[in-house]
Design a protein around this motif. Sequence first.
Motif, PDB file in Angstrom:
ATOM      1  N   ALA A  62       0.856  -1.185   0.000  1.00 30.13           N
ATOM      2  CA  ALA A  62       0.000   0.000   0.000  1.00 30.13           C
ATOM      3  C   ALA A  62       0.893   1.235   0.000  1.00 30.13           C
ATOM      4  N   VAL A  63       0.483   2.235  -0.742  1.00 29.89           N
ATOM      5  CA  VAL A  63       1.152   3.532  -0.702  1.00 29.89           C
ATOM      6  C   VAL A  63       0.100   4.541  -0.281  1.00 29.89           C
ATOM      7  N   MET A  64       0.404   5.269   0.777  1.00 26.77           N
ATOM      8  CA  MET A  64      -0.535   6.259   1.314  1.00 26.77           C
ATOM      9  C   MET A  64       0.073   7.645   1.171  1.00 26.77           C
ATOM     10  N   VAL A  65      -0.725   8.543   0.606  1.00 27.36           N
ATOM     11  CA  VAL A  65      -0.255   9.909   0.381  1.00 27.36           C
ATOM     12  C   VAL A  65      -1.313  10.887   0.893  1.00 27.36           C
ATOM     13  N   PRO A  66      -0.988  11.663   1.924  1.00 26.97           N
ATOM     14  CA  PRO A  66      -1.915  12.696   2.379  1.00 26.97           C
ATOM     15  C   PRO A  66      -2.066  13.770   1.301  1.00 26.97           C
ATOM     16  N   THR A  67      -3.277  14.279   1.136  1.00 27.00           N
ATOM     17  CA  THR A  67      -3.504  15.357   0.176  1.00 27.00           C
ATOM     18  C   THR A  67      -3.471  16.700   0.905  1.00 27.00           C
ATOM     19  N   GLU A  68      -3.421  17.778   0.134  1.00 26.99           N
ATOM     20  CA  GLU A  68      -3.425  19.116   0.729  1.00 26.99           C
ATOM     21  C   GLU A  68      -4.704  19.388   1.506  1.00 26.99           C
ATOM     22  N   ASP A  69      -5.799  18.731   1.108  1.00 25.96           N
ATOM     23  CA  ASP A  69      -7.093  18.936   1.763  1.00 25.96           C
ATOM     24  C   ASP A  69      -7.274  18.087   3.018  1.00 25.96           C
ATOM     25  N   GLY A  70      -6.291  17.243   3.337  1.00 21.35           N
ATOM     26  CA  GLY A  70      -6.394  16.399   4.526  1.00 21.35           C
ATOM     27  C   GLY A  70      -6.996  15.032   4.268  1.00 21.35           C
ATOM     28  N   LEU A  74      -5.019   6.376  -1.305  1.00 23.76           N
ATOM     29  CA  LEU A  74      -4.614   4.996  -1.026  1.00 23.76           C
ATOM     30  C   LEU A  74      -4.433   4.234  -2.332  1.00 23.76           C
ATOM     31  N   SER A  75      -3.272   3.658  -2.530  1.00 20.19           N
ATOM     32  CA  SER A  75      -3.017   2.812  -3.699  1.00 20.19           C
ATOM     33  C   SER A  75      -2.520   1.461  -3.213  1.00 20.19           C
ATOM     34  N   TYR A  76      -3.216   0.407  -3.635  1.00 18.49           N
ATOM     35  CA  TYR A  76      -2.849  -0.947  -3.245  1.00 18.49           C
ATOM     36  C   TYR A  76      -2.425  -1.734  -4.464  1.00 18.49           C
ATOM     37  N   SER A  77      -1.440  -2.611  -4.284  1.00 15.21           N
ATOM     38  CA  SER A  77      -1.065  -3.537  -5.355  1.00 15.21           C
ATOM     39  C   SER A  77      -0.752  -4.893  -4.734  1.00 15.21           C
ATOM     40  N   HIS A  78      -1.071  -5.920  -5.501  1.00 18.65           N
ATOM     41  CA  HIS A  78      -0.893  -7.290  -5.023  1.00 18.65           C
ATOM     42  C   HIS A  78      -0.406  -8.133  -6.201  1.00 18.65           C
ATOM     43  N   LEU A  79       0.732  -8.780  -6.032  1.00 22.49           N
ATOM     44  CA  LEU A  79       1.270  -9.668  -7.057  1.00 22.49           C
ATOM     45  C   LEU A  79       0.524 -10.996  -6.990  1.00 22.49           C
ATOM     46  N   LYS A  80      -0.171 -11.317  -8.068  1.00 25.40           N
ATOM     47  CA  LYS A  80      -0.953 -12.559  -8.113  1.00 25.40           C
ATOM     48  C   LYS A  80      -0.049 -13.731  -8.494  1.00 25.40           C
ATOM     49  N   SER A  81      -0.526 -14.934  -8.256  1.00 29.31           N
ATOM     50  CA  SER A  81       0.281 -16.140  -8.484  1.00 29.31           C
ATOM     51  C   SER A  81       0.673 -16.311  -9.953  1.00 29.31           C
ATOM     52  N   ASP A  82      -0.077 -15.726 -10.885  1.00 21.53           N
ATOM     53  CA  ASP A  82       0.267 -15.844 -12.301  1.00 21.53           C
ATOM     54  C   ASP A  82       1.257 -14.765 -12.756  1.00 21.53           C
ATOM     55  N   GLY A  83       1.729 -13.938 -11.819  1.00 20.65           N
ATOM     56  CA  GLY A  83       2.703 -12.904 -12.129  1.00 20.65           C
ATOM     57  C   GLY A  83       2.084 -11.566 -12.505  1.00 20.65           C
ATOM     58  N   SER A  84       0.777 -11.528 -12.650  1.00 20.96           N
ATOM     59  CA  SER A  84       0.118 -10.260 -12.967  1.00 20.96           C
ATOM     60  C   SER A  84      -0.141  -9.489 -11.670  1.00 20.96           C
ATOM     61  N   CYS A  85      -0.508  -8.232 -11.816  1.00 18.94           N
ATOM     62  CA  CYS A  85      -0.751  -7.380 -10.659  1.00 18.94           C
ATOM     63  C   CYS A  85      -2.204  -6.979 -10.559  1.00 18.94           C
ATOM     64  N   PHE A  86      -2.724  -7.042  -9.352  1.00 12.60           N
ATOM     65  CA  PHE A  86      -4.033  -6.485  -9.061  1.00 12.60           C
ATOM     66  C   PHE A  86      -3.773  -5.145  -8.396  1.00 12.60           C
ATOM     67  N   ARG A  87      -4.415  -4.103  -8.898  1.00  9.22           N
ATOM     68  CA  ARG A  87      -4.242  -2.758  -8.335  1.00  9.22           C
ATOM     69  C   ARG A  87      -5.595  -2.179  -7.971  1.00  9.22           C
ATOM     70  N   MET A  88      -5.592  -1.381  -6.918  1.00 12.63           N
ATOM     71  CA  MET A  88      -6.810  -0.732  -6.467  1.00 12.63           C
ATOM     72  C   MET A  88      -6.428   0.644  -5.931  1.00 12.63           C
ATOM     73  N   HIS A  89      -7.299   1.615  -6.155  1.00 17.87           N
ATOM     74  CA  HIS A  89      -7.029   2.981  -5.705  1.00 17.87           C
ATOM     75  C   HIS A  89      -8.290   3.574  -5.084  1.00 17.87           C
ATOM     76  N   HIS A  90      -8.109   4.292  -3.987  1.00 21.96           N
ATOM     77  CA  HIS A  90      -9.217   4.992  -3.332  1.00 21.96           C
ATOM     78  C   HIS A  90      -8.731   6.352  -2.856  1.00 21.96           C
ATOM     79  N   LEU A  91      -9.629   7.315  -2.869  1.00 21.04           N
ATOM     80  CA  LEU A  91      -9.372   8.583  -2.204  1.00 21.04           C
ATOM     81  C   LEU A  91     -10.252   8.583  -0.963  1.00 21.04           C
ATOM     82  N   ALA A  92      -9.634   8.395   0.190  1.00 28.50           N
ATOM     83  CA  ALA A  92     -10.351   8.355   1.459  1.00 28.50           C
ATOM     84  C   ALA A  92     -10.507   9.790   1.950  1.00 28.50           C
ATOM     85  N   LYS A  93     -11.752  10.217   2.045  1.00 24.54           N
ATOM     86  CA  LYS A  93     -12.055  11.598   2.431  1.00 24.54           C
ATOM     87  C   LYS A  93     -12.031  11.732   3.952  1.00 24.54           C
ATOM     88  N   LYS A  94     -11.410  12.810   4.417  1.00 24.80           N
ATOM     89  CA  LYS A  94     -11.350  13.052   5.863  1.00 24.80           C
ATOM     90  C   LYS A  94     -12.751  13.299   6.408  1.00 24.80           C
TER      91      LYS A  94
END
Length: 184
Positions: A62-70, A74-94
Amino acid sequence: MTTVVLKTWCILLCAVFISAQVMPMPDFDLEKMRGKWYVSGFATNAKKFVTDLKAGMKMATAVMVPTEDGDLDLSYSHLKSDGSCFRMHHLAKKTEIPGRFVFNNELWANSNDMRVVDAKFDEYAIVHTIKTRGKESEFLNKLHTRSRKVAEDLKGKFREFSRETGILEENIAILPMNGECTEA
């Protein structure tokens, strides 16, 4: 049979009440969440976890980056067994409470109420999320660590917190190490 059903309902109601009472840590510092984390532990009361997901789960990044607005990016990545990547992104609002964020997950069609409940920011963060879809709610606890190696006392702390929030022992996983996705 009726007694078993009643006990099950009581346990579920208690878990919902407990989860609603889980609050973010009092001295939350958004800026200290910045950076790379490993999703090292995963615990949930979701029914499909033990039957469908737990056996195949491995550590994610996971990579977490605070924004200027607080808010918290959130960016998540997971290496799957077949070598491909699953990625997911969210903007978690304060929210009005530091350490508490909300976001919608379009992939799973749920709303998320996320709380950073404990952290030693250079080592770990324990995050409790209430996921709601329609009228049903599930709980998800994640153990984020700065290192892939997780100390035994931290594993114990995560397990204890998860049990306190109504999650059964068989629904708690310390995830095995995994390779990482390359940057896109």
